[in-house]
Motif scaffolding. Structure first.
Motif, PDB file in Angstrom:
ATOM      1  N   ILE A  13      41.482  -3.160 -36.484  1.00 58.19           N
ATOM      2  CA  ILE A  13      40.539  -4.000 -37.230  1.00 58.19           C
ATOM      3  C   ILE A  13      40.661  -3.714 -38.720  1.00 58.19           C
ATOM      4  CG2 ILE A  13      38.074  -4.351 -37.711  1.00 58.19           C
ATOM      5  CD1 ILE A  13      37.630  -4.028 -34.646  1.00 58.19           C
ATOM      6  N   SER A  14      40.692  -2.450 -39.067  1.00 58.81           N
ATOM      7  CA  SER A  14      40.790  -2.072 -40.477  1.00 58.81           C
ATOM      8  C   SER A  14      42.089  -2.583 -41.105  1.00 58.81           C
ATOM      9  CB  SER A  14      40.711  -0.549 -40.594  1.00 58.81           C
ATOM     10  OG  SER A  14      40.824  -0.150 -41.925  1.00 58.81           O
ATOM     11  N   LEU A  15      43.195  -2.413 -40.400  1.00 57.79           N
ATOM     12  CA  LEU A  15      44.487  -2.880 -40.926  1.00 57.79           C
ATOM     13  C   LEU A  15      44.528  -4.396 -41.050  1.00 57.79           C
ATOM     14  CD1 LEU A  15      46.866  -0.488 -38.956  1.00 57.79           C
ATOM     15  CD2 LEU A  15      46.264  -0.379 -41.389  1.00 57.79           C
ATOM     16  N   LYS A  16      43.986  -5.093 -40.051  1.00 62.44           N
ATOM     17  CA  LYS A  16      43.981  -6.559 -40.089  1.00 62.44           C
ATOM     18  C   LYS A  16      43.100  -7.057 -41.227  1.00 62.44           C
ATOM     19  CE  LYS A  16      45.979  -8.768 -37.796  1.00 62.44           C
ATOM     20  NZ  LYS A  16      47.301  -9.436 -37.975  1.00 62.44           N
ATOM     21  N   ARG A  17      41.985  -6.375 -41.475  1.00 57.37           N
ATOM     22  CA  ARG A  17      41.102  -6.755 -42.579  1.00 57.37           C
ATOM     23  C   ARG A  17      41.832  -6.601 -43.913  1.00 57.37           C
ATOM     24  NH1 ARG A  17      36.728  -3.676 -41.556  1.00 57.37           N
ATOM     25  NH2 ARG A  17      35.718  -5.358 -40.444  1.00 57.37           N
ATOM     26  N   GLU A  18      42.553  -5.502 -44.076  1.00 60.53           N
ATOM     27  CA  GLU A  18      43.327  -5.296 -45.305  1.00 60.53           C
ATOM     28  C   GLU A  18      44.386  -6.378 -45.472  1.00 60.53           C
ATOM     29  OE1 GLU A  18      44.929  -1.351 -45.670  1.00 60.53           O
ATOM     30  OE2 GLU A  18      43.018  -0.431 -45.136  1.00 60.53           O
ATOM     31  N   LEU A  44      39.852  -9.364 -32.745  1.00 61.53           N
ATOM     32  CA  LEU A  44      39.781  -7.915 -32.622  1.00 61.53           C
ATOM     33  C   LEU A  44      38.339  -7.422 -32.644  1.00 61.53           C
ATOM     34  CD1 LEU A  44      42.726  -6.909 -34.997  1.00 61.53           C
ATOM     35  CD2 LEU A  44      42.625  -6.523 -32.518  1.00 61.53           C
ATOM     36  N   ILE A  45      37.529  -7.988 -33.532  1.00 57.74           N
ATOM     37  CA  ILE A  45      36.127  -7.584 -33.635  1.00 57.74           C
ATOM     38  C   ILE A  45      35.375  -7.928 -32.353  1.00 57.74           C
ATOM     39  CG2 ILE A  45      33.936  -8.059 -34.814  1.00 57.74           C
ATOM     40  CD1 ILE A  45      35.638  -8.320 -37.423  1.00 57.74           C
ATOM     41  N   SER A  47      36.635  -8.267 -29.375  1.00 56.58           N
ATOM     42  CA  SER A  47      37.121  -7.355 -28.344  1.00 56.58           C
ATOM     43  C   SER A  47      36.447  -5.993 -28.479  1.00 56.58           C
ATOM     44  CB  SER A  47      38.639  -7.213 -28.449  1.00 56.58           C
ATOM     45  OG  SER A  47      39.115  -6.310 -27.502  1.00 56.58           O
ATOM     46  N   TYR A  48      36.335  -5.509 -29.707  1.00 56.86           N
ATOM     47  CA  TYR A  48      35.682  -4.218 -29.932  1.00 56.86           C
ATOM     48  C   TYR A  48      34.219  -4.271 -29.489  1.00 56.86           C
ATOM     49  CZ  TYR A  48      33.681  -0.130 -32.054  1.00 56.86           C
ATOM     50  OH  TYR A  48      32.988   1.051 -32.241  1.00 56.86           O
ATOM     51  N   GLN A  49      33.521  -5.325 -29.872  1.00 59.12           N
ATOM     52  CA  GLN A  49      32.108  -5.445 -29.513  1.00 59.12           C
ATOM     53  C   GLN A  49      31.917  -5.472 -27.999  1.00 59.12           C
ATOM     54  OE1 GLN A  49      31.137  -8.958 -31.764  1.00 59.12           O
ATOM     55  NE2 GLN A  49      30.234  -7.756 -33.433  1.00 59.12           N
ATOM     56  N   LYS A  50      32.728  -6.241 -27.316  1.00 51.53           N
ATOM     57  CA  LYS A  50      32.617  -6.328 -25.859  1.00 51.53           C
ATOM     58  C   LYS A  50      32.889  -4.987 -25.202  1.00 51.53           C
ATOM     59  CE  LYS A  50      33.788 -11.188 -25.229  1.00 51.53           C
ATOM     60  NZ  LYS A  50      34.792 -12.132 -24.730  1.00 51.53           N
ATOM     61  N   ASN A  51      33.944  -4.331 -25.642  1.00 50.88           N
ATOM     62  CA  ASN A  51      34.340  -3.078 -25.014  1.00 50.88           C
ATOM     63  C   ASN A  51      33.468  -1.897 -25.421  1.00 50.88           C
ATOM     64  OD1 ASN A  51      36.800  -3.629 -23.329  1.00 50.88           O
ATOM     65  ND2 ASN A  51      37.389  -4.592 -25.245  1.00 50.88           N
ATOM     66  N   SER A  52      32.957  -1.890 -26.633  1.00 47.80           N
ATOM     67  CA  SER A  52      32.094  -0.774 -27.043  1.00 47.80           C
ATOM     68  C   SER A  52      30.747  -0.853 -26.346  1.00 47.80           C
ATOM     69  CB  SER A  52      31.923  -0.740 -28.563  1.00 47.80           C
ATOM     70  OG  SER A  52      31.198  -1.863 -29.018  1.00 47.80           O
ATOM     71  N   GLN A  53      30.285  -2.049 -26.016  1.00 53.43           N
ATOM     72  CA  GLN A  53      29.042  -2.182 -25.260  1.00 53.43           C
ATOM     73  C   GLN A  53      29.205  -1.583 -23.876  1.00 53.43           C
ATOM     74  OE1 GLN A  53      28.153  -6.361 -25.412  1.00 53.43           O
ATOM     75  NE2 GLN A  53      27.322  -6.229 -27.492  1.00 53.43           N
ATOM     76  N   GLY A  54      30.351  -1.759 -23.278  1.00 52.88           N
ATOM     77  CA  GLY A  54      30.624  -1.174 -21.971  1.00 52.88           C
ATOM     78  C   GLY A  54      30.613   0.341 -22.022  1.00 52.88           C
ATOM     79  N   ILE A  55      31.225   0.908 -23.065  1.00 56.44           N
ATOM     80  CA  ILE A  55      31.249   2.368 -23.230  1.00 56.44           C
ATOM     81  C   ILE A  55      29.835   2.874 -23.489  1.00 56.44           C
ATOM     82  CG2 ILE A  55      31.981   4.203 -24.800  1.00 56.44           C
ATOM     83  CD1 ILE A  55      34.452   3.575 -23.599  1.00 56.44           C
TER      84      ILE A  55
END
Length: 69
Positions: A13-18, A44-45, A47-55
């Motif tokens: 996410i950070s690299l894509k934002r840059e 990417l964001i 995907s992160y939101q969906k997967n971090s909610q699961g964790i």
């Protein structure tokens, strides 16, 4: 998805934002490269939101089980 994979996703996410900001500054906001990078960043964001909610849910569930014992 485990915590290591989430960390990798955050780096992506950070690299894509840059990359998106670079294209926006050098080519313009309406340039195809900028728009594509923006869409990829969105994916990417999400995907992160969906997967971090699961964790988070698994961590909270585990903590609740441990507290009940």
């Amino acid at each position: 998805m485990n915590e290591s994979q989430l960390s990798h996703l955050l780096l992506s996410i950070s690299l894509k934002r840059e990359e998106m900001v670079f294209f926006a500054e050098t080519r313009g906001l309406n340039e195809q490269l900028t728009l594509r990078a923006s869409q990829e960043l969105d994916e990417l964001i999400i995907s992160y939101q969906k997967n971090s909610q699961g964790i988070s849910g698994r961590i909270l569930s585990s903590k609740n089980r441990n507290m009940k014992q």
